[in-house]
Design a protein around this motif. Sequence first.
Motif, mmCIF file in Angstrom:
data_model
loop_
_atom_site.group_PDB
_atom_site.id
_atom_site.type_symbol
_atom_site.label_atom_id
_atom_site.label_comp_id
_atom_site.label_asym_id
_atom_site.label_seq_id
_atom_site.Cartn_x
_atom_site.Cartn_y
_atom_site.Cartn_z
ATOM 1 N N VAL A 135 -41.692 42.772 -0.064
ATOM 2 C CA VAL A 135 -41.871 42.262 1.293
ATOM 3 C C VAL A 135 -43.072 42.976 1.906
ATOM 4 O O VAL A 135 -43.101 44.201 1.981
ATOM 5 C CB VAL A 135 -40.619 42.477 2.168
ATOM 6 C CG1 VAL A 135 -40.856 41.982 3.586
ATOM 7 C CG2 VAL A 135 -39.409 41.777 1.553
ATOM 8 N N ILE A 175 -45.868 42.848 5.217
ATOM 9 C CA ILE A 175 -46.154 42.308 6.546
ATOM 10 C C ILE A 175 -47.528 42.794 6.985
ATOM 11 O O ILE A 175 -47.793 43.995 7.000
ATOM 12 C CB ILE A 175 -45.092 42.737 7.579
ATOM 13 C CG1 ILE A 175 -43.690 42.361 7.114
ATOM 14 C CG2 ILE A 175 -45.394 42.105 8.941
ATOM 15 C CD1 ILE A 175 -42.573 42.883 8.007
ATOM 16 N N VAL A 194 -40.786 41.864 14.283
ATOM 17 C CA VAL A 194 -40.543 41.386 12.917
ATOM 18 C C VAL A 194 -40.248 42.565 11.988
ATOM 19 O O VAL A 194 -39.348 42.494 11.148
ATOM 20 C CB VAL A 194 -41.735 40.534 12.415
ATOM 21 C CG1 VAL A 194 -41.645 40.281 10.925
ATOM 22 C CG2 VAL A 194 -41.798 39.219 13.182
ATOM 23 N N PHE A 240 -36.653 43.165 9.798
ATOM 24 C CA PHE A 240 -36.532 43.437 8.363
ATOM 25 C C PHE A 240 -35.828 44.762 8.109
ATOM 26 O O PHE A 240 -34.996 44.859 7.206
ATOM 27 C CB PHE A 240 -37.900 43.383 7.677
ATOM 28 C CG PHE A 240 -38.317 41.986 7.346
ATOM 29 C CD1 PHE A 240 -37.918 41.388 6.162
ATOM 30 C CD2 PHE A 240 -39.077 41.246 8.229
ATOM 31 C CE1 PHE A 240 -38.278 40.087 5.859
ATOM 32 C CE2 PHE A 240 -39.450 39.943 7.940
ATOM 33 C CZ PHE A 240 -39.046 39.358 6.754
ATOM 34 N N VAL A 270 -45.975 37.382 7.147
ATOM 35 C CA VAL A 270 -44.937 37.923 6.278
ATOM 36 C C VAL A 270 -45.005 37.251 4.909
ATOM 37 O O VAL A 270 -45.033 36.021 4.814
ATOM 38 C CB VAL A 270 -43.540 37.711 6.899
ATOM 39 C CG1 VAL A 270 -42.450 38.214 5.968
ATOM 40 C CG2 VAL A 270 -43.452 38.398 8.259
ATOM 41 N N VAL A 273 -44.396 33.537 3.846
ATOM 42 C CA VAL A 273 -43.252 33.001 4.584
ATOM 43 C C VAL A 273 -43.748 32.440 5.910
ATOM 44 O O VAL A 273 -43.330 31.379 6.340
ATOM 45 C CB VAL A 273 -42.179 34.093 4.820
ATOM 46 C CG1 VAL A 273 -41.098 33.601 5.759
ATOM 47 C CG2 VAL A 273 -41.590 34.535 3.498
ATOM 48 N N THR A 321 -44.101 34.890 13.094
ATOM 49 C CA THR A 321 -42.862 35.144 13.831
ATOM 50 C C THR A 321 -41.972 33.907 13.911
ATOM 51 O O THR A 321 -40.766 33.997 13.650
ATOM 52 C CB THR A 321 -43.182 35.639 15.258
ATOM 53 O OG1 THR A 321 -44.089 36.731 15.168
ATOM 54 C CG2 THR A 321 -41.926 36.085 15.972
ATOM 55 N N GLU A 368 -41.710 31.230 12.014
ATOM 56 C CA GLU A 368 -41.106 30.867 10.735
ATOM 57 C C GLU A 368 -40.027 31.870 10.324
ATOM 58 O O GLU A 368 -38.948 31.480 9.864
ATOM 59 C CB GLU A 368 -42.178 30.762 9.643
ATOM 60 C CG GLU A 368 -43.155 29.624 9.819
ATOM 61 C CD GLU A 368 -44.283 29.897 10.811
ATOM 62 O OE1 GLU A 368 -44.976 28.941 11.187
ATOM 63 O OE2 GLU A 368 -44.467 31.064 11.234
ATOM 64 N N VAL A 369 -40.317 33.149 10.509
ATOM 65 C CA VAL A 369 -39.354 34.191 10.134
ATOM 66 C C VAL A 369 -38.091 34.075 10.983
ATOM 67 O O VAL A 369 -36.969 34.108 10.458
ATOM 68 C CB VAL A 369 -39.984 35.595 10.265
ATOM 69 C CG1 VAL A 369 -38.931 36.682 10.135
ATOM 70 C CG2 VAL A 369 -41.075 35.782 9.222
ATOM 71 N N HIS A 405 -34.288 33.146 9.867
ATOM 72 C CA HIS A 405 -33.191 34.068 10.163
ATOM 73 C C HIS A 405 -32.056 33.356 10.906
ATOM 74 O O HIS A 405 -30.884 33.496 10.546
ATOM 75 C CB HIS A 405 -33.709 35.249 10.975
ATOM 76 C CG HIS A 405 -32.671 36.283 11.261
ATOM 77 N ND1 HIS A 405 -31.895 36.857 10.279
ATOM 78 C CD2 HIS A 405 -32.270 36.849 12.424
ATOM 79 C CE1 HIS A 405 -31.066 37.726 10.823
ATOM 80 N NE2 HIS A 405 -31.272 37.740 12.130
ATOM 81 N N LEU A 426 -32.997 33.436 5.741
ATOM 82 C CA LEU A 426 -33.837 34.612 5.494
ATOM 83 C C LEU A 426 -33.145 35.621 4.575
ATOM 84 O O LEU A 426 -33.768 36.126 3.635
ATOM 85 C CB LEU A 426 -34.229 35.284 6.813
ATOM 86 C CG LEU A 426 -35.166 36.484 6.690
ATOM 87 C CD1 LEU A 426 -36.485 36.088 6.037
ATOM 88 C CD2 LEU A 426 -35.414 37.109 8.057
#
Length: 102
Positions: free
Chosen positions: A13, A15, A27, A31, A68, A75, A78, A80-81, A85, A90
């Motif tokens: 992962v 970022i 974000v 995580f 991300v 991915v 913000t 989309e993440v 989630h 996620l």
Amino acid sequence: MDKVMRMSSEKGVVIFTKSSCCLCYAVQILFRDLRVQPTIHEIDNDPDCREIEKALLRLGCSTAVPAVFVGGKLVGSTNEVMSLHLSGSLVPLIKPYQSILY
């Protein structure tokens, strides 16, 4: 773009952030709360900052940061993440990168 692809594949992962970005911080906290220790690249500390931003936008990020990557794949930012989630998608995506000791 090669630099971004190389950096995004370093760990599970990754970022891309800027030190002054509050959404980037949010974000990162998400995580960490999900027991993932992401690799953080603060691009404002990189001499190639502008080129990295352009490359992230070309890859499809809606905003350059936060960007991300999970498993070397973009991915998103913000929106989309957070959408992943909230939909419950996620955690399965990051499951291989979660720490049981975190």
